[in-house]
Design a protein around this motif. Sequence first.
Motif, PDB file in Angstrom:
ATOM      1  N   TRP A   1      32.766  -4.653  -6.534  1.00 27.09           N
ATOM      2  CA  TRP A   1      34.042  -5.369  -6.476  1.00 27.09           C
ATOM      3  C   TRP A   1      35.161  -4.502  -7.039  1.00 27.09           C
ATOM      4  O   TRP A   1      36.218  -4.334  -6.434  1.00 27.09           O
ATOM      5  CB  TRP A   1      33.978  -6.692  -7.267  1.00 27.09           C
ATOM      6  CG  TRP A   1      35.298  -7.410  -7.223  1.00 27.09           C
ATOM      7  CD1 TRP A   1      35.724  -8.254  -6.244  1.00 27.09           C
ATOM      8  CD2 TRP A   1      36.389  -7.291  -8.155  1.00 27.09           C
ATOM      9  NE1 TRP A   1      37.017  -8.681  -6.508  1.00 27.09           N
ATOM     10  CE2 TRP A   1      37.447  -8.100  -7.680  1.00 27.09           C
ATOM     11  CE3 TRP A   1      36.579  -6.576  -9.345  1.00 27.09           C
ATOM     12  CZ2 TRP A   1      38.665  -8.227  -8.343  1.00 27.09           C
ATOM     13  CZ3 TRP A   1      37.797  -6.695 -10.007  1.00 27.09           C
ATOM     14  CH2 TRP A   1      38.817  -7.510  -9.507  1.00 27.09           C
TER      15      TRP A   1
ATOM     16  N   TRP B   1      37.475  -3.281   0.925  1.00 27.87           N
ATOM     17  CA  TRP B   1      37.198  -4.717   0.801  1.00 27.87           C
ATOM     18  C   TRP B   1      36.551  -4.958  -0.553  1.00 27.87           C
ATOM     19  O   TRP B   1      35.519  -4.369  -0.861  1.00 27.87           O
ATOM     20  CB  TRP B   1      36.259  -5.165   1.934  1.00 27.87           C
ATOM     21  CG  TRP B   1      35.922  -6.621   1.876  1.00 27.87           C
ATOM     22  CD1 TRP B   1      34.766  -7.177   1.409  1.00 27.87           C
ATOM     23  CD2 TRP B   1      36.756  -7.718   2.280  1.00 27.87           C
ATOM     24  NE1 TRP B   1      34.827  -8.547   1.504  1.00 27.87           N
ATOM     25  CE2 TRP B   1      36.034  -8.900   2.037  1.00 27.87           C
ATOM     26  CE3 TRP B   1      38.045  -7.809   2.825  1.00 27.87           C
ATOM     27  CZ2 TRP B   1      36.557 -10.170   2.316  1.00 27.87           C
ATOM     28  CZ3 TRP B   1      38.561  -9.056   3.102  1.00 27.87           C
ATOM     29  CH2 TRP B   1      37.826 -10.223   2.852  1.00 27.87           C
TER      30      TRP B   1
ATOM     31  N   ASP C   1      34.193  -6.397  -2.500  1.00 30.62           N
ATOM     32  CA  ASP C   1      32.955  -7.102  -2.206  1.00 30.62           C
ATOM     33  C   ASP C   1      32.649  -8.206  -3.213  1.00 30.62           C
ATOM     34  O   ASP C   1      32.821  -8.010  -4.411  1.00 30.62           O
ATOM     35  CB  ASP C   1      31.810  -6.078  -2.233  1.00 30.62           C
ATOM     36  CG  ASP C   1      30.895  -6.268  -1.055  1.00 30.62           C
ATOM     37  OD1 ASP C   1      31.327  -6.903  -0.085  1.00 30.62           O
ATOM     38  OD2 ASP C   1      29.761  -5.787  -1.111  1.00 30.62           O
TER      39      ASP C   1
ATOM     40  N   PRO D   1      26.838 -13.784   1.459  1.00 28.01           N
ATOM     41  CA  PRO D   1      27.617 -12.536   1.410  1.00 28.01           C
ATOM     42  C   PRO D   1      27.366 -11.639   2.627  1.00 28.01           C
ATOM     43  O   PRO D   1      28.307 -11.061   3.174  1.00 28.01           O
ATOM     44  CB  PRO D   1      27.125 -11.865   0.130  1.00 28.01           C
ATOM     45  CG  PRO D   1      26.649 -12.982  -0.726  1.00 28.01           C
ATOM     46  CD  PRO D   1      26.135 -14.044   0.195  1.00 28.01           C
ATOM     47  N   ALA D   2      26.114 -11.549   3.067  1.00 33.65           N
ATOM     48  CA  ALA D   2      25.804 -10.670   4.216  1.00 33.65           C
ATOM     49  C   ALA D   2      26.484 -11.161   5.488  1.00 33.65           C
ATOM     50  O   ALA D   2      27.007 -10.372   6.285  1.00 33.65           O
ATOM     51  CB  ALA D   2      24.298 -10.587   4.424  1.00 33.65           C
TER      52      ALA D   2
ATOM     53  N   GLN E   1      29.246 -12.937   5.597  1.00 31.53           N
ATOM     54  CA  GLN E   1      30.682 -12.695   5.435  1.00 31.53           C
ATOM     55  C   GLN E   1      31.013 -11.232   5.679  1.00 31.53           C
ATOM     56  O   GLN E   1      31.997 -10.910   6.346  1.00 31.53           O
ATOM     57  CB  GLN E   1      31.118 -13.121   4.033  1.00 31.53           C
ATOM     58  CG  GLN E   1      30.974 -14.620   3.810  1.00 31.53           C
ATOM     59  CD  GLN E   1      31.765 -15.096   2.597  1.00 31.53           C
ATOM     60  OE1 GLN E   1      32.253 -14.301   1.806  1.00 31.53           O
ATOM     61  NE2 GLN E   1      31.902 -16.399   2.464  1.00 31.53           N
ATOM     62  N   ARG E   2      30.164 -10.367   5.146  1.00 35.15           N
ATOM     63  CA  ARG E   2      30.406  -8.929   5.319  1.00 35.15           C
ATOM     64  C   ARG E   2      30.404  -8.574   6.802  1.00 35.15           C
ATOM     65  O   ARG E   2      31.241  -7.805   7.275  1.00 35.15           O
ATOM     66  CB  ARG E   2      29.348  -8.135   4.564  1.00 35.15           C
ATOM     67  CG  ARG E   2      29.832  -6.753   4.135  1.00 35.15           C
ATOM     68  CD  ARG E   2      28.902  -6.106   3.127  1.00 35.15           C
ATOM     69  NE  ARG E   2      28.788  -6.885   1.906  1.00 35.15           N
ATOM     70  CZ  ARG E   2      27.632  -7.280   1.354  1.00 35.15           C
ATOM     71  NH1 ARG E   2      26.490  -6.976   1.943  1.00 35.15           N
ATOM     72  NH2 ARG E   2      27.628  -7.969   0.242  1.00 35.15           N
TER      73      ARG E   2
ATOM     74  N   THR F   1      33.682  -9.638   8.393  1.00 35.97           N
ATOM     75  CA  THR F   1      34.877  -8.838   8.067  1.00 35.97           C
ATOM     76  C   THR F   1      34.987  -7.579   8.923  1.00 35.97           C
ATOM     77  O   THR F   1      36.051  -6.965   8.963  1.00 35.97           O
ATOM     78  CB  THR F   1      34.909  -8.407   6.581  1.00 35.97           C
ATOM     79  OG1 THR F   1      33.838  -7.481   6.325  1.00 35.97           O
ATOM     80  CG2 THR F   1      34.808  -9.591   5.644  1.00 35.97           C
ATOM     81  N   GLU F   2      33.900  -7.196   9.608  1.00 34.74           N
ATOM     82  CA  GLU F   2      33.950  -6.010  10.464  1.00 34.74           C
ATOM     83  C   GLU F   2      35.081  -6.119  11.497  1.00 34.74           C
ATOM     84  O   GLU F   2      35.677  -5.126  11.886  1.00 34.74           O
ATOM     85  CB  GLU F   2      32.612  -5.821  11.204  1.00 34.74           C
ATOM     86  CG  GLU F   2      31.458  -5.417  10.307  1.00 34.74           C
ATOM     87  CD  GLU F   2      31.636  -4.015   9.742  1.00 34.74           C
ATOM     88  OE1 GLU F   2      31.939  -3.101  10.516  1.00 34.74           O
ATOM     89  OE2 GLU F   2      31.472  -3.852   8.514  1.00 34.74           O
TER      90      GLU F   2
ATOM     91  N   ARG G   1      38.481  -4.568  10.629  1.00 35.64           N
ATOM     92  CA  ARG G   1      38.702  -3.123  10.474  1.00 35.64           C
ATOM     93  C   ARG G   1      39.765  -2.650  11.458  1.00 35.64           C
ATOM     94  O   ARG G   1      39.839  -3.199  12.548  1.00 35.64           O
ATOM     95  CB  ARG G   1      37.383  -2.373  10.752  1.00 35.64           C
ATOM     96  CG  ARG G   1      36.353  -2.528   9.630  1.00 35.64           C
ATOM     97  CD  ARG G   1      35.133  -1.688   9.953  1.00 35.64           C
ATOM     98  NE  ARG G   1      34.086  -1.786   8.959  1.00 35.64           N
ATOM     99  CZ  ARG G   1      34.030  -1.056   7.833  1.00 35.64           C
ATOM    100  NH1 ARG G   1      35.002  -0.204   7.549  1.00 35.64           N
ATOM    101  NH2 ARG G   1      33.026  -1.188   6.996  1.00 35.64           N
TER     102      ARG G   1
ATOM    103  N   ARG H   1      41.042  -4.105   6.528  1.00 36.01           N
ATOM    104  CA  ARG H   1      40.457  -5.166   5.707  1.00 36.01           C
ATOM    105  C   ARG H   1      41.193  -5.404   4.386  1.00 36.01           C
ATOM    106  O   ARG H   1      41.184  -6.505   3.860  1.00 36.01           O
ATOM    107  CB  ARG H   1      38.974  -4.884   5.460  1.00 36.01           C
ATOM    108  CG  ARG H   1      38.142  -5.039   6.739  1.00 36.01           C
ATOM    109  CD  ARG H   1      36.667  -4.897   6.470  1.00 36.01           C
ATOM    110  NE  ARG H   1      36.381  -3.668   5.745  1.00 36.01           N
ATOM    111  CZ  ARG H   1      35.202  -3.366   5.214  1.00 36.01           C
ATOM    112  NH1 ARG H   1      34.189  -4.209   5.327  1.00 36.01           N
ATOM    113  NH2 ARG H   1      35.006  -2.227   4.585  1.00 36.01           N
TER     114      ARG H   1
END
Length: 307
Positions: free
Chosen positions: A235, A251, A253, A272-273, A275-276, A279-280, A283, A286
């Motif tokens: 983070w 980003w 995290d 979290p996975a 969401q990650r 967020t792609e 790009r 971000r």
Amino acid sequence: MHSAHPPSVTTIEVPFTPPFDWARLLSFIGGRASAGVESVEDGVYRRAIEWRGEEGVVEVMRHASRHRLIVAIDGAASRYADDIAAQLARMFDVEADARAIAGCLSRDPMLAPLVEAAPGLRVPGAWSGFELVVRTIVGQQVSVKGASTIMARIVQRAGRRIDGHADTRTAWRFPTPAELAAADLEKIGMPGKRVQAVQRFADAVATGALPIDTPGADVERIKRDLLALPGIGPWTVGYVAMRALRDRDAWPDADLVLMQAIARRDPALVKPAQQRAYTERWRPWRAYAAMHLWNEAAMKSGLARGG
């Protein structure tokens, strides 16, 4: 506007391409300013600086009618006015292409209404990357206000009062990396582990191992080396990359406010996975997506949220 400054002041105009959300940019920086070192008041950012051994005070404000910021530099440091103005232009993110960013982020229905509400939102930088990292470590697990209190103590304990500087808002010099690494931070109101993290980081900058404020330094390497330090997680690295390293795709995290904001919009995105992966689609912008989500959270709560 220029007439307010005495003749000793060098004034430079820094153009930006609209839209440019100066009010929100200033409010974000002001809410996290180091007390005694920098201030935001009445639409003006102010800070005492040292540049290649010369001292001075900088002020930044928005031009009343034209698309530019006015940078005023008072004191001997003004001989480096162009370099200082360039650093402030970076800090205030004037070169961001707001239209291109909005064009990309608006394609996602999750962000479209936020971009429409704040089209010229910028990523606030920092005068000093070193100072920003210290603040970010200090701010782990405490409120924005709580972090400001501890930062003020660090400034008074390890920094230096500027001789003959009348304005109390900017009368302190933030400690250098070497000063902070060697300072006594006992009973400063921070857990011992966090004090250690701050001082290890300061030492790494002081010895040159971590060139956080060196123009042209390898950003990916700095991110790796930061992450390797105890007490600094993904983070912190993401947040510092956004604000100090000017990585437009950074980003922060596992940021709680961001995670809640995404899950509220799409209840399927809770892990979290997931969401990650989502967020792609934001790009390579971000960092701006993060600002939009933080901005909305701040407006809803009426508080400084995020970072």
